[in-house]
Design an enzyme around this catalytic site. Structure first.
Site: not given
Length: 238
Positions: A23, A25
């Protein structure tokens, strides 16, 4: 230790995993903290508020809590036009993003994956311009074979689309890939796609329920990728 030939999906025999999909963020860069700070300031400035539970519902997805709409509903002070307010938010974000570094341990995980012959990718619910911009900001854009972002064809997490797309483009089976996530929405998406999940909470998601992760670590800096692979392999063998 043998490494891959450089072709996506090419791995030594006997390896349990072929790829790591990160991922963005809150895992690669600490943008979750900055986004929360900016919206907290905006709500305070215009006399509104939101709960931590409301905010948590929107982390890792684009269809949870909508702060712009909620601010319009709850502000006690007249708001500027939506385009102007959005511009204010974006300018404040850019100010706080300036000089941002990768989160602790992420560079070592990326380098470790490359050393071990694992392909790497990003799967993010954020739009492409945001993702590529943040990777370039911290000097990591050249490392990723694949960057899969939310768009008109790929639904945001918790749908599995982004992880399935990343694995397809890496030419690896999802069951042979590891997802590194910080949110419950991300874990749902990765598991739905068939990936093994490592959860690493940050200052925003530390209170989230990440109990469904196959491995929960406090920080990538304190659990190197070699150790994570060993623990996941041991769990798989049970």
């Amino acid at each position: 230790m043998p490494v891959s030939t450089g072709e996506p999906g090419a791995m030594p025999a006997g390896r349990l995993f072929d790829a790591v999909v990160f991922d963005l963020d809150g895992v690669i860069v600490d943008t979750e903290r900055i986004i929360l700070e900016v919206w907290t300031e905006a709500f305070a400035r215009y006399g509104g508020s939101f709960t931590s539970q409301e905010w948590a519902a929107g982390v890792g997805t684009d269809n949870g809590f909508d702060p712009l709409s909620r601010l319009a509903e709850r502000s006690r002070i007249p708001l500027p036009p939506r385009s102007e307010l959005r511009s204010q938010i974006e300018q404040r974000e850019q100010t706080l993003l300036h000089g941002l570094s990768p989160l602790p341990g992420i560079r070592e995980w990326i380098e470790g994956a490359e050393r071990l012959g694992l392909d790497i990718a990003v799967a993010s619910s954020s739009p492409s311009l945001w993702v590529t911009g943040r990777l370039a900001d911290v000097g990591l854009d050249s490392h990723f074979v694949v960057v899969s972002c939310r768009n008109e064809e790929l639904a945001a997490k918790p749908a599995p689309d982004l992880y399935l797309d990343a694995c397809r483009r890496l030419h690896v089976e999802p069951t042979r890939a590891i997802a590194v996530e910080d949110s419950s929405n991300g874990l749902v998406a990765a598991h739905a796609a068939g990936l093994t999940c490592v959860a690493v909470p940050n200052s925003v998601t530390r209170g989230h329920d990440l109990s469904t992760a196959d491995l929960l670590v406090d920080s990538l800096a304190t659990t190197p990728i070699d150790e994570a692979l060993r623990l996941l392999s041991e769990k798989r063998a049970i």
